[in-house]
Design a protein around this motif. Sequence first.
Motif, PDB file in Angstrom:
ATOM      1  N   GLU A  40       5.250  -7.101 -28.153  1.00 21.92           N
ATOM      2  CA  GLU A  40       6.326  -7.402 -29.089  1.00 21.92           C
ATOM      3  C   GLU A  40       6.279  -8.884 -29.439  1.00 21.92           C
ATOM      4  O   GLU A  40       6.180  -9.728 -28.545  1.00 21.92           O
ATOM      5  N   ARG A  42       8.478 -10.860 -30.183  1.00 25.01           N
ATOM      6  CA  ARG A  42       9.520 -11.750 -29.665  1.00 25.01           C
ATOM      7  C   ARG A  42       9.074 -12.436 -28.382  1.00 25.01           C
ATOM      8  O   ARG A  42       9.342 -13.609 -28.189  1.00 25.01           O
ATOM      9  N   ASP A 116      16.076 -14.109 -20.242  1.00 26.40           N
ATOM     10  CA  ASP A 116      16.522 -13.074 -21.184  1.00 26.40           C
ATOM     11  C   ASP A 116      16.983 -11.794 -20.481  1.00 26.40           C
ATOM     12  O   ASP A 116      18.012 -11.239 -20.788  1.00 26.40           O
ATOM     13  N   ARG A 117      16.187 -11.307 -19.522  1.00 19.01           N
ATOM     14  CA  ARG A 117      16.525 -10.083 -18.785  1.00 19.01           C
ATOM     15  C   ARG A 117      16.922 -10.453 -17.361  1.00 19.01           C
ATOM     16  O   ARG A 117      16.253 -11.284 -16.734  1.00 19.01           O
ATOM     17  N   ASP A 168      15.882  -2.023 -17.956  1.00 17.05           N
ATOM     18  CA  ASP A 168      16.211  -3.366 -18.452  1.00 17.05           C
ATOM     19  C   ASP A 168      17.733  -3.484 -18.507  1.00 17.05           C
ATOM     20  O   ASP A 168      18.389  -2.770 -19.276  1.00 17.05           O
ATOM     21  N   ASP A 267      16.188  -8.698 -32.888  1.00 16.41           N
ATOM     22  CA  ASP A 267      15.065  -9.622 -32.684  1.00 16.41           C
ATOM     23  C   ASP A 267      14.570 -10.285 -33.964  1.00 16.41           C
ATOM     24  O   ASP A 267      13.811 -11.244 -33.898  1.00 16.41           O
TER      25      ASP A 267
HETATM   26  C1  BGC Z   1      15.525  -8.144 -25.140  1.00 10.95           C
HETATM   27  C2  BGC Z   1      15.391  -7.728 -26.581  1.00 10.95           C
HETATM   28  C3  BGC Z   1      14.101  -6.966 -26.781  1.00 10.95           C
HETATM   29  C4  BGC Z   1      13.923  -5.879 -25.744  1.00 10.95           C
HETATM   30  C5  BGC Z   1      12.563  -5.258 -25.816  1.00 10.95           C
HETATM   31  C6  BGC Z   1      15.375  -6.942 -24.264  1.00 10.95           C
HETATM   32  O1  BGC Z   1      15.511  -7.282 -22.935  1.00 10.95           O
HETATM   33  O2  BGC Z   1      16.767  -8.771 -24.932  1.00 10.95           O
HETATM   34  O3  BGC Z   1      15.425  -8.868 -27.396  1.00 10.95           O
HETATM   35  O4  BGC Z   1      14.084  -6.374 -28.036  1.00 10.95           O
HETATM   36  O5  BGC Z   1      14.094  -6.392 -24.449  1.00 10.95           O
HETATM   37  O6  BGC Z   1      11.580  -6.166 -25.540  1.00 10.95           O
END
Ligand code: BGC
Length: 355
Positions: A40, A42, A116-117, A168, A267
């Motif tokens: 991805e 991102r 982020d996660r 996630d 995203d």
């Molecule tokens: C992120 C998203 C992303 C998704 C898949 C999530 O943990 O916050 O921005 O689209 O994971 O990668």
Amino acid sequence: MRKWIKVAAAVLVVAAVAGCSKEDKNSKGLIGISMPSKTEARWVNDGNSIVDTLQKLGYSTDIQYAQYEVPTQLSQIENLLVKGVKGLIIGPIDGTTMTDVLKQAKAKGIKVISYDRLIRGSKDFDYYATFDNYQTGVLQGQSIVEALGLAQGKGPFNLEIFAGSTDDNNAHVVYAGVMAKLQPYIDSGKLVVRSGQVKLEQVATPNWDGALAQSRMDNILSAFYGNAHLDAVLAMNDQIAGGVVSSLRGVGYGQGGAAMPVVTGQDAEIPSVKAIMRGDQFSTVFKDTRALAQAASNMMDAALQGKPVAVNDTTSYDNGAMVVPTQLLTPVLVEKGSVQKALIDTGYYTADRLQ
Ligand code: BGC
């Protein structure tokens, strides 16, 4: 002879490890970065920005991408520990798998930021930097409410929900935000989910995989929408939105009399922004990866220098082992009319990349 071979092999391993690391003698130390996947855009954007900001702060970096394989991510992190990192910035594939490797990191006195996660079930890390995931879900839900005119009493409309991956933590938090907006209309009958699939476990997409979303959409369309029109799809990110849109196009939506449903995303990935300009996707949620990279890098720098670390949420993110001090950034809803302001004027994309 045997002994010699062993020594030579050991020297080779050390040389190989040293060769991969980008440690520079003048740097403030090596920081390891572990991202979930390169599949991805991102995470590639995040990774590039983290490397850039850490290097500007005077650190050397070593970045690894795990291609959505948990064992790969764990062995990459173990390798980073062998290389002598001072800090780790980790975007986990599955937040529950980090316990052992983080114990090792803690024993070495390494600073760790969950990126982020959320890392779950471990207290052997220091901080969490992310976008406000609940608000991301609220923006997605609100986008559907507004596009359909639900608050003005319009409806009923048909809705289907496509969430992210249940391993996630973000998928759970975003889902809560989405449902805060959509559940009242489902309860009042103004939003009808013909598939009956509403619970997170029913609507989840493993690894946020667009191809899996596409085949689930195919199945739902053929089983429940023979004569009915689908009006809205809550797609939790752009990968999922892409799969959903392909499926919808495959059965004739967006052509002739069949209007494309309102499809959300997350995203602001380039294919989705182009789809928004074309009218195939309705909205996305922009999370400026440059800002998150900067926040995480600043937090790492402060932690390593023994300075106060900026956090703005010390209550929301309980990971089962501790409440994690968190820096939350603000997500932004993007629809066709705001692409220019949100994505081009901010320098995130140049206009030609969106053509
Ligand atoms: C992120 C998203 C992303 C998704 C898949 C999530 O943990 O916050 O921005 O689209 O994971 O990668």
